[in-house]
Write a protein that holds these residues in place. Structure first.
Motif, PDB file in Angstrom:
ATOM      1  N   LEU A  54       0.817  -1.214   0.000  1.00 31.51           N
ATOM      2  CA  LEU A  54       0.000   0.000   0.000  1.00 31.51           C
ATOM      3  C   LEU A  54       0.853   1.268   0.000  1.00 31.51           C
ATOM      4  O   LEU A  54       0.495   2.258  -0.652  1.00 31.51           O
ATOM      5  CB  LEU A  54      -0.961  -0.015   1.193  1.00 31.51           C
ATOM      6  CG  LEU A  54      -2.027  -1.117   1.142  1.00 31.51           C
ATOM      7  CD1 LEU A  54      -2.845  -1.125   2.431  1.00 31.51           C
ATOM      8  CD2 LEU A  54      -2.909  -0.979  -0.075  1.00 31.51           C
ATOM      9  N   ALA A  55       1.983   1.249   0.695  1.00 29.33           N
ATOM     10  CA  ALA A  55       2.894   2.397   0.669  1.00 29.33           C
ATOM     11  C   ALA A  55       3.407   2.625  -0.745  1.00 29.33           C
ATOM     12  O   ALA A  55       3.498   3.771  -1.208  1.00 29.33           O
ATOM     13  CB  ALA A  55       4.056   2.183   1.631  1.00 29.33           C
ATOM     14  N   ASN A  56       3.720   1.541  -1.437  1.00 28.66           N
ATOM     15  CA  ASN A  56       4.165   1.664  -2.821  1.00 28.66           C
ATOM     16  C   ASN A  56       3.050   2.229  -3.698  1.00 28.66           C
ATOM     17  O   ASN A  56       3.298   3.060  -4.578  1.00 28.66           O
ATOM     18  CB  ASN A  56       4.626   0.306  -3.350  1.00 28.66           C
ATOM     19  CG  ASN A  56       5.218   0.415  -4.731  1.00 28.66           C
ATOM     20  OD1 ASN A  56       6.248   1.047  -4.925  1.00 28.66           O
ATOM     21  ND2 ASN A  56       4.557  -0.190  -5.706  1.00 28.66           N
ATOM     22  N   GLN A  57       1.821   1.806  -3.457  1.00 26.19           N
ATOM     23  CA  GLN A  57       0.678   2.309  -4.222  1.00 26.19           C
ATOM     24  C   GLN A  57       0.501   3.805  -3.998  1.00 26.19           C
ATOM     25  O   GLN A  57       0.256   4.558  -4.932  1.00 26.19           O
ATOM     26  CB  GLN A  57      -0.595   1.553  -3.822  1.00 26.19           C
ATOM     27  CG  GLN A  57      -1.859   2.030  -4.491  1.00 26.19           C
ATOM     28  CD  GLN A  57      -1.881   1.747  -5.986  1.00 26.19           C
ATOM     29  OE1 GLN A  57      -1.294   0.771  -6.453  1.00 26.19           O
ATOM     30  NE2 GLN A  57      -2.553   2.583  -6.742  1.00 26.19           N
ATOM     31  N   ILE A  58       0.641   4.248  -2.745  1.00 31.58           N
ATOM     32  CA  ILE A  58       0.519   5.674  -2.432  1.00 31.58           C
ATOM     33  C   ILE A  58       1.670   6.446  -3.068  1.00 31.58           C
ATOM     34  O   ILE A  58       1.453   7.439  -3.753  1.00 31.58           O
ATOM     35  CB  ILE A  58       0.494   5.900  -0.904  1.00 31.58           C
ATOM     36  CG1 ILE A  58      -0.794   5.311  -0.326  1.00 31.58           C
ATOM     37  CG2 ILE A  58       0.638   7.376  -0.556  1.00 31.58           C
ATOM     38  CD1 ILE A  58      -0.787   5.169   1.169  1.00 31.58           C
ATOM     39  N   GLY A  59       2.874   5.996  -2.817  1.00 25.18           N
ATOM     40  CA  GLY A  59       4.044   6.525  -3.503  1.00 25.18           C
ATOM     41  C   GLY A  59       4.496   7.921  -3.130  1.00 25.18           C
ATOM     42  O   GLY A  59       5.556   8.352  -3.562  1.00 25.18           O
ATOM     43  N   ASP A  60       3.745   8.644  -2.353  1.00 17.88           N
ATOM     44  CA  ASP A  60       4.084  10.031  -2.000  1.00 17.88           C
ATOM     45  C   ASP A  60       4.753  10.037  -0.624  1.00 17.88           C
ATOM     46  O   ASP A  60       4.114   9.748   0.394  1.00 17.88           O
ATOM     47  CB  ASP A  60       2.813  10.872  -1.997  1.00 17.88           C
ATOM     48  CG  ASP A  60       3.060  12.338  -1.750  1.00 17.88           C
ATOM     49  OD1 ASP A  60       3.720  12.680  -0.738  1.00 17.88           O
ATOM     50  OD2 ASP A  60       2.568  13.158  -2.550  1.00 17.88           O
ATOM     51  N   ALA A  61       6.034  10.402  -0.578  1.00 20.67           N
ATOM     52  CA  ALA A  61       6.798  10.361   0.666  1.00 20.67           C
ATOM     53  C   ALA A  61       6.216  11.262   1.744  1.00 20.67           C
ATOM     54  O   ALA A  61       6.243  10.908   2.928  1.00 20.67           O
ATOM     55  CB  ALA A  61       8.258  10.737   0.394  1.00 20.67           C
ATOM     56  N   GLU A  62       5.665  12.406   1.365  1.00 20.01           N
ATOM     57  CA  GLU A  62       5.084  13.317   2.359  1.00 20.01           C
ATOM     58  C   GLU A  62       3.828  12.722   2.987  1.00 20.01           C
ATOM     59  O   GLU A  62       3.627  12.808   4.198  1.00 20.01           O
ATOM     60  CB  GLU A  62       4.779  14.676   1.731  1.00 20.01           C
ATOM     61  CG  GLU A  62       6.033  15.488   1.431  1.00 20.01           C
ATOM     62  CD  GLU A  62       5.710  16.850   0.853  1.00 20.01           C
ATOM     63  OE1 GLU A  62       4.658  17.421   1.225  1.00 20.01           O
ATOM     64  OE2 GLU A  62       6.505  17.329   0.042  1.00 20.01           O
ATOM     65  N   ILE A  63       2.981  12.122   2.164  1.00 22.99           N
ATOM     66  CA  ILE A  63       1.767  11.493   2.684  1.00 22.99           C
ATOM     67  C   ILE A  63       2.133  10.315   3.575  1.00 22.99           C
ATOM     68  O   ILE A  63       1.544  10.120   4.644  1.00 22.99           O
ATOM     69  CB  ILE A  63       0.836  11.052   1.541  1.00 22.99           C
ATOM     70  CG1 ILE A  63       0.248  12.288   0.864  1.00 22.99           C
ATOM     71  CG2 ILE A  63      -0.279  10.144   2.055  1.00 22.99           C
ATOM     72  CD1 ILE A  63      -0.620  11.990  -0.332  1.00 22.99           C
ATOM     73  N   LEU A  64       3.117   9.524   3.160  1.00 25.40           N
ATOM     74  CA  LEU A  64       3.546   8.390   3.968  1.00 25.40           C
ATOM     75  C   LEU A  64       4.104   8.855   5.309  1.00 25.40           C
ATOM     76  O   LEU A  64       3.835   8.248   6.351  1.00 25.40           O
ATOM     77  CB  LEU A  64       4.561   7.545   3.207  1.00 25.40           C
ATOM     78  CG  LEU A  64       3.980   6.809   1.983  1.00 25.40           C
ATOM     79  CD1 LEU A  64       5.102   6.216   1.153  1.00 25.40           C
ATOM     80  CD2 LEU A  64       2.986   5.756   2.407  1.00 25.40           C
ATOM     81  N   ALA A  65       4.856   9.933   5.309  1.00 28.77           N
ATOM     82  CA  ALA A  65       5.389  10.481   6.559  1.00 28.77           C
ATOM     83  C   ALA A  65       4.250  10.955   7.465  1.00 28.77           C
ATOM     84  O   ALA A  65       4.281  10.730   8.680  1.00 28.77           O
ATOM     85  CB  ALA A  65       6.357  11.627   6.270  1.00 28.77           C
ATOM     86  N   GLU A  66       3.237  11.603   6.881  1.00 35.75           N
ATOM     87  CA  GLU A  66       2.065  12.029   7.653  1.00 35.75           C
ATOM     88  C   GLU A  66       1.356  10.826   8.253  1.00 35.75           C
ATOM     89  O   GLU A  66       0.923  10.862   9.412  1.00 35.75           O
ATOM     90  CB  GLU A  66       1.069  12.780   6.763  1.00 35.75           C
ATOM     91  CG  GLU A  66       1.321  14.246   6.598  1.00 35.75           C
ATOM     92  CD  GLU A  66       0.160  14.909   5.877  1.00 35.75           C
ATOM     93  OE1 GLU A  66      -0.939  15.019   6.463  1.00 35.75           O
ATOM     94  OE2 GLU A  66       0.359  15.303   4.715  1.00 35.75           O
TER      95      GLU A  66
END
Length: 65
Positions: free
Chosen positions: A43-55
């Motif tokens: 799912l992190a790969n699907q999201i792909g946006d480092a800022e969103i993942l950090a949030e």
């Protein structure tokens, strides 16, 4: 800039939850933890946006009130 979506965003959340629980049936605690880790990475790969993942990481470090 993208922002983490925290409002309900799953069309059929109960159906997804049931599938998630069923995916863990018959697994040991270690196998279940490994499934969760793989799911998180997919799912992190699907999201792909480092800022969103950090949030998301920051949001999950604090238990829900």
């Amino acid at each position: 800039m993208a922002k983490l979506v925290t409002a309900l965003n799953i069309a059929a959340p109960d159906e997804f939850y049931e599938k998630l629980i069923r995916a863990h049936e018959g697994l040991s605690d270690d196998e279940s933890a490994a499934l969760n880790a793989r799911l998180i990475l997919v799912l992190a790969n699907q999201i792909g946006d480092a800022e969103i993942l950090a949030e998301a990481l920051e949001a999950c470090r604090t238990p829900a009130a």
